[in-house]
Design a protein around this motif. Structure first.
Motif, PDB file in Angstrom:
ATOM      1  N   ALA A  16       0.805  -1.226   0.000  1.00 26.51           N
ATOM      2  CA  ALA A  16       0.000   0.000   0.000  1.00 26.51           C
ATOM      3  C   ALA A  16       0.834   1.270   0.000  1.00 26.51           C
ATOM      4  N   HIS A  17       1.925   1.272   0.769  1.00 26.59           N
ATOM      5  CA  HIS A  17       2.729   2.492   0.881  1.00 26.59           C
ATOM      6  C   HIS A  17       3.421   2.858  -0.434  1.00 26.59           C
ATOM      7  N   LYS A  18       3.428   1.923  -1.403  1.00 31.89           N
ATOM      8  CA  LYS A  18       4.085   2.180  -2.685  1.00 31.89           C
ATOM      9  C   LYS A  18       3.094   2.611  -3.769  1.00 31.89           C
ATOM     10  N   TRP A  19       1.805   2.730  -3.412  1.00 32.52           N
ATOM     11  CA  TRP A  19       0.765   2.887  -4.426  1.00 32.52           C
ATOM     12  C   TRP A  19       0.958   4.117  -5.306  1.00 32.52           C
ATOM     13  N   TRP A  20       1.407   5.219  -4.723  1.00 34.60           N
ATOM     14  CA  TRP A  20       1.531   6.467  -5.492  1.00 34.60           C
ATOM     15  C   TRP A  20       2.965   6.765  -5.913  1.00 34.60           C
ATOM     16  N   ASP A  21       3.840   5.760  -5.790  1.00 36.83           N
ATOM     17  CA  ASP A  21       5.204   5.891  -6.316  1.00 36.83           C
ATOM     18  C   ASP A  21       5.154   5.557  -7.804  1.00 36.83           C
ATOM     19  N   THR A  22       5.239   6.587  -8.647  1.00 37.42           N
ATOM     20  CA  THR A  22       5.046   6.387 -10.088  1.00 37.42           C
ATOM     21  C   THR A  22       6.164   5.574 -10.736  1.00 37.42           C
ATOM     22  N   GLU A  23       7.260   5.360 -10.024  1.00 40.99           N
ATOM     23  CA  GLU A  23       8.353   4.544 -10.568  1.00 40.99           C
ATOM     24  C   GLU A  23       8.507   3.234  -9.787  1.00 40.99           C
ATOM     25  N   GLY A  24       7.553   2.932  -8.922  1.00 40.08           N
ATOM     26  CA  GLY A  24       7.639   1.743  -8.072  1.00 40.08           C
ATOM     27  C   GLY A  24       6.834   0.576  -8.600  1.00 40.08           C
ATOM     28  N   ASP A  25       6.317  -0.238  -7.665  1.00 35.46           N
ATOM     29  CA  ASP A  25       5.620  -1.476  -8.015  1.00 35.46           C
ATOM     30  C   ASP A  25       4.351  -1.242  -8.831  1.00 35.46           C
ATOM     31  N   PHE A  26       3.756  -0.060  -8.699  1.00 31.30           N
ATOM     32  CA  PHE A  26       2.521   0.222  -9.423  1.00 31.30           C
ATOM     33  C   PHE A  26       2.746   1.143 -10.631  1.00 31.30           C
ATOM     34  N   LYS A  27       3.994   1.203 -11.073  1.00 34.87           N
ATOM     35  CA  LYS A  27       4.325   2.013 -12.249  1.00 34.87           C
ATOM     36  C   LYS A  27       3.443   1.688 -13.456  1.00 34.87           C
ATOM     37  N   PRO A  28       3.210   0.385 -13.769  1.00 36.49           N
ATOM     38  CA  PRO A  28       2.342   0.087 -14.922  1.00 36.49           C
ATOM     39  C   PRO A  28       0.944   0.696 -14.794  1.00 36.49           C
ATOM     40  N   LEU A  29       0.373   0.694 -13.576  1.00 41.17           N
ATOM     41  CA  LEU A  29      -0.960   1.277 -13.383  1.00 41.17           C
ATOM     42  C   LEU A  29      -0.944   2.768 -13.663  1.00 41.17           C
ATOM     43  N   HIS A  30       0.119   3.436 -13.222  1.00 40.12           N
ATOM     44  CA  HIS A  30       0.230   4.879 -13.482  1.00 40.12           C
ATOM     45  C   HIS A  30       0.386   5.149 -14.980  1.00 40.12           C
ATOM     46  N   ARG A  31       1.098   4.264 -15.660  1.00 41.93           N
ATOM     47  CA  ARG A  31       1.322   4.447 -17.101  1.00 41.93           C
ATOM     48  C   ARG A  31       0.048   4.217 -17.915  1.00 41.93           C
ATOM     49  N   ILE A  32      -0.764   3.229 -17.511  1.00 42.33           N
ATOM     50  CA  ILE A  32      -1.969   2.934 -18.295  1.00 42.33           C
ATOM     51  C   ILE A  32      -3.163   3.796 -17.879  1.00 42.33           C
ATOM     52  N   ASN A  33      -3.039   4.489 -16.744  1.00 43.15           N
ATOM     53  CA  ASN A  33      -4.201   5.228 -16.242  1.00 43.15           C
ATOM     54  C   ASN A  33      -4.738   6.277 -17.215  1.00 43.15           C
ATOM     55  N   PRO A  34      -3.883   7.094 -17.853  1.00 42.90           N
ATOM     56  CA  PRO A  34      -4.421   8.064 -18.819  1.00 42.90           C
ATOM     57  C   PRO A  34      -5.155   7.388 -19.978  1.00 42.90           C
ATOM     58  N   LEU A  35      -4.649   6.234 -20.420  1.00 43.02           N
ATOM     59  CA  LEU A  35      -5.292   5.495 -21.509  1.00 43.02           C
ATOM     60  C   LEU A  35      -6.689   5.031 -21.113  1.00 43.02           C
ATOM     61  N   ARG A  36      -6.786   4.363 -19.965  1.00 43.20           N
ATOM     62  CA  ARG A  36      -8.087   3.830 -19.557  1.00 43.20           C
ATOM     63  C   ARG A  36      -9.045   4.947 -19.150  1.00 43.20           C
ATOM     64  N   LEU A  37      -8.511   6.023 -18.552  1.00 41.66           N
ATOM     65  CA  LEU A  37      -9.361   7.157 -18.171  1.00 41.66           C
ATOM     66  C   LEU A  37      -9.999   7.792 -19.403  1.00 41.66           C
ATOM     67  N   ASP A  38      -9.193   8.054 -20.425  1.00 39.17           N
ATOM     68  CA  ASP A  38      -9.723   8.665 -21.655  1.00 39.17           C
ATOM     69  C   ASP A  38     -10.716   7.741 -22.340  1.00 39.17           C
ATOM     70  N   TRP A  39     -10.417   6.447 -22.344  1.00 35.26           N
ATOM     71  CA  TRP A  39     -11.306   5.473 -22.980  1.00 35.26           C
ATOM     72  C   TRP A  39     -12.661   5.454 -22.285  1.00 35.26           C
ATOM     73  N   ILE A  40     -12.647   5.481 -20.965  1.00 41.26           N
ATOM     74  CA  ILE A  40     -13.894   5.520 -20.195  1.00 41.26           C
ATOM     75  C   ILE A  40     -14.636   6.834 -20.436  1.00 41.26           C
ATOM     76  N   ALA A  41     -13.898   7.947 -20.373  1.00 46.03           N
ATOM     77  CA  ALA A  41     -14.513   9.270 -20.511  1.00 46.03           C
ATOM     78  C   ALA A  41     -15.139   9.487 -21.886  1.00 46.03           C
ATOM     79  N   GLN A  42     -14.582   8.839 -22.901  1.00 45.89           N
ATOM     80  CA  GLN A  42     -15.138   8.966 -24.256  1.00 45.89           C
ATOM     81  C   GLN A  42     -16.444   8.192 -24.407  1.00 45.89           C
ATOM     82  N   ARG A  43     -16.691   7.249 -23.518  1.00 47.86           N
ATOM     83  CA  ARG A  43     -17.882   6.391 -23.627  1.00 47.86           C
ATOM     84  C   ARG A  43     -18.923   6.669 -22.542  1.00 47.86           C
ATOM     85  N   ALA A  44     -18.526   7.384 -21.529  1.00 47.80           N
ATOM     86  CA  ALA A  44     -19.455   7.719 -20.441  1.00 47.80           C
ATOM     87  C   ALA A  44     -19.142   9.126 -19.951  1.00 47.80           C
TER      88      ALA A  44
END
Length: 234
Positions: A16-44
């Motif tokens: 949990a303490h690493k969740w907002w470390d953009t270069e840590g264990d959740f780096k892939p989630l941070h990288r894909i977030n703009p993609l999935r956010l835009d995809w969702i926003a374009q449809r809803a």
């Protein structure tokens, strides 16, 4: 019986303490977030809408949707990530964002047809009964509302890319993040959606190039993929 794996909850709690470390264990989630956010926003439509993020973890997507003007409730059963999510939201000064420790099935019984949009991303492959989660999401969304899922396909390529490649070779994710047997084929997820009364509108793949470290959306759903569903008007 809660539809959750205690080992999975503990695993993500320990990170949990690493969740907002953009270069840590959740780096892939941070990288894909703009993609999935835009995809969702374009449809809803997000601005001014009520949105539920199921399995929100540390709040990466939930916070991003709130920043787009949605009123977001993020839910999870792992306590430590929720604390991290609340703290980060407070530090970021994001409004229209709340978090709760509650199972999606319990919330569906409590607040049916309450949300304009429901998202459940990177979560189905971590629960014992994904069909139960899909059914609960369908109950929670208003008639005419959208439900979005993302997960991992189950085939040899997905095993090679998502587990061998991502966890062991490239070390994009901690070892043990995923369990191959829990991966879900698109046909299976579409079946869960159909049984829950949802229409599957769109299926899109997400690809990654380890050399350029770039993610993009495509028609290739063989590894990571997202599904857009709608609850028909009554």
């Amino acid at each position: 019986m809660t539809n959750a794996d205690p080992q999975e909850l503990e695993k993500f709690g320990e990170l949990a303490h690493k969740w907002w470390d953009t270069e840590g264990d959740f780096k892939p989630l941070h990288r894909i977030n703009p993609l999935r956010l835009d995809w969702i926003a374009q449809r809803a439509q997000l601005h001014g809408k009520t949105v539920l993020d199921v399995g929100c973890g540390g709040g990466i997507l939930a916070e991003a949707m709130a920043q787009r003007g949605a009123n977001v409730l993020g839910i999870d059963l792992s306590v430590k990530p929720l604390k991290v999510a609340r703290l980060h939201a407070m530090e970021s000064g994001v409004s229209g964002l709340d978090y709760r420790e509650v199972a999606v099935e319990a919330l569906a019984a409590e607040r049916p047809a309450s949300f304009d949009t429901v998202t459940c991303m990177e979560m189905l492959e971590h629960v014992p009964d994904p069909s139960s989660v899909v059914a609960a999401c369908a109950r929670l969304v208003k008639p005419g509302g959208m439900v979005f899922f993302s997960t991992l396909n189950r085939n040899a390529k997905a095993f090679l890319f998502a587990i061998v490649g991502a966890e062991h070779v490239l070390k994009l994710l901690p070892k043990g993040t995923h369990e191959y047997a829990k991966f879900i084929r698109p046909s299976e997820l579409s079946g869960f959606a159909r049984q829950a009364g949802l229409e599957t509108l769109e299926l899109v793949g997400m690809e990654y190039n380890p050399l350029t470290q770039r993610y993009w959306l495509s028609g290739d759903t063989s590894v990571n993929y997202m599904v857009a569903c709608r609850r028909p008007q009554a």
